[in-house]
Write a protein that holds these residues in place. Structure first.
Motif, short mmCIF file in Angstrom:
data_model
loop_
_atom_site.label_atom_id
_atom_site.label_comp_id
_atom_site.label_asym_id
_atom_site.label_seq_id
_atom_site.Cartn_x
_atom_site.Cartn_y
_atom_site.Cartn_z
N VAL A 189 0.84 -1.20 0.00
CA VAL A 189 0.00 0.00 0.00
C VAL A 189 0.88 1.25 0.00
CG1 VAL A 189 -1.70 1.33 1.31
CG2 VAL A 189 -1.93 -1.16 1.12
N ALA A 190 1.92 1.22 0.83
CA ALA A 190 2.84 2.36 0.89
C ALA A 190 3.61 2.51 -0.42
CB ALA A 190 3.81 2.19 2.05
N ASN A 191 3.72 1.45 -1.20
CA ASN A 191 4.39 1.53 -2.50
C ASN A 191 3.48 2.12 -3.57
OD1 ASN A 191 6.64 0.29 -1.39
ND2 ASN A 191 6.08 -1.75 -2.10
N LEU A 192 2.20 1.73 -3.55
CA LEU A 192 1.29 2.10 -4.62
C LEU A 192 0.61 3.45 -4.42
CD1 LEU A 192 -0.45 -1.31 -5.35
CD2 LEU A 192 1.11 -0.08 -6.85
N LEU A 193 0.17 3.71 -3.20
CA LEU A 193 -0.62 4.92 -2.94
C LEU A 193 0.08 6.20 -3.38
CD1 LEU A 193 -3.23 6.08 -1.78
CD2 LEU A 193 -2.13 6.13 0.47
N PRO A 194 1.37 6.41 -3.05
CA PRO A 194 2.02 7.65 -3.49
C PRO A 194 2.03 7.82 -5.00
CG PRO A 194 3.31 6.58 -1.77
CD PRO A 194 2.25 5.60 -2.19
N ALA A 195 2.17 6.71 -5.74
CA ALA A 195 2.20 6.81 -7.20
C ALA A 195 0.85 7.25 -7.75
CB ALA A 195 2.59 5.46 -7.81
N LEU A 196 -0.22 6.86 -7.07
CA LEU A 196 -1.56 7.14 -7.58
C LEU A 196 -2.03 8.56 -7.26
CD1 LEU A 196 -3.29 3.74 -6.76
CD2 LEU A 196 -2.12 4.45 -8.85
N VAL A 197 -1.29 9.27 -6.42
CA VAL A 197 -1.67 10.66 -6.12
C VAL A 197 -0.60 11.64 -6.58
CG1 VAL A 197 -3.16 10.05 -4.20
CG2 VAL A 197 -0.75 10.47 -3.76
N GLY A 198 0.43 11.14 -7.29
CA GLY A 198 1.37 12.04 -7.96
C GLY A 198 2.43 12.68 -7.09
N VAL A 199 2.97 11.96 -6.11
CA VAL A 199 4.05 12.54 -5.31
C VAL A 199 5.34 12.59 -6.12
CG1 VAL A 199 3.00 11.63 -3.19
CG2 VAL A 199 4.84 10.36 -4.30
N LYS A 200 6.27 13.42 -5.70
CA LYS A 200 7.54 13.56 -6.41
C LYS A 200 8.40 12.30 -6.20
CE LYS A 200 7.77 18.59 -5.86
NZ LYS A 200 6.56 18.75 -5.02
#
Length: 252
Positions: free
Chosen positions: A164-175
């Protein structure tokens, strides 16, 4: 006319191609969960530990490279056996070397799945969020304002699954750069604990026992990690309270 037809077709093909990395990750994850769960286990490590130690002593650098590749694949494809891999790092390379290799491998694997998700659904969902209003946009803005703190919390809070910590940031566009360093730093406490348990794995196997991962929840282990969670959350709390305090002072 043919040029106009070819252009939409190319766009459609490009759209499908963009999703291929994420589709490959999902497919391998499903296949691996079914076929590898009995192999990436403590029992397999127990049965092959002498051969592994012999190979490590004769080919230390090669063993290190093989270990990193396997661990990266486990994380990148969300395969079963991440805990086994972390303990194996301590068993084969000691506390310092094992921690370094565990953190390096987990960070590389997490970055691979992050990029696969971003190239696939990430850009699409991010554009949808940008065009959305209300609470969705408020959530996105809140994440942007506290990006580093939230990323660190995702890694430090034990209740958050690693995938979850791997996927969630990618799906909301973090740097990407923030994702990289917060992943590496945020997983260090947990990596040290897993590696430390792995260092004593030989004695556990000699007794005919399995490693006791419940040690992770002992107060002297979980306490410092929760303390780091509080420290990571403090800037968010300060930013939340600051506007309220400023408004109160302006009214006075």
């Amino acid at each position: 006319m043919s040029d106009m037809t070819e252009t939409p077709n190319k766009a459609v093909k490009a759209g499908y191609a963009r999703h291929l990395p994420l589709i490959a990750v999902a497919a391998v994850a499903v296949i691996g969960a079914v076929t590898l769960k009995d192999y990436l286990s403590f029992e397999t490590l127990r049965e092959n530990r002498e051969a592994l130690l012999t190979f490590r002593d004769a080919n230390f650098a090669t063993m290190g490279a093989i270990f990193v590749l396997i661990y990266v694949a486990i994380v990148a494809f969300s395969l079963p056996g991440a805990a086994v891999a972390s303990l194996t790092g301590g068993f084969l390379f000691g506390l310092l070397g094992g921690t370094v290799l565990n953190v390096l491998s987990a960070t590389m694997g997490a970055t691979a799945i992050f990029l696969a998700a971003r190239w696939g659904l990430g850009n699409f969902l991010n554009s949808k969020i940008e065009n959305a209003g209300g609470r969705v946009q408020m959530l996105k803005n809140a994440l942007r304002q506290n990006e580093i703190e939230v990323l660190l919390l995702l890694r430090l809070v034990p209740a958050v699954p690693f995938f979850v910590a791997n996927l969630l940031p990618a799906l909301v566009g973090v740097k990407l750069r923030n994702y990289l360093w917060t992943t590496a730093v945020g997983i260090i406490p947990g990596a040290i604990v897993f590696t430390w348990i792995g260092v004593g794995l030989g004695e556990v196997f000699d007794r005919g026992d399995d490693p006791d991962l419940s040690l992770l929840w002992e107060p002297h282990v979980i306490g410092p990690i929760l303390g780091l969670c509080v420290l990571a959350a403090m800037p968010i709390l300060v930013k939340t309270l600051r506007p309220a305090n400023k408004q109160t002072s302006d009214e006075e």
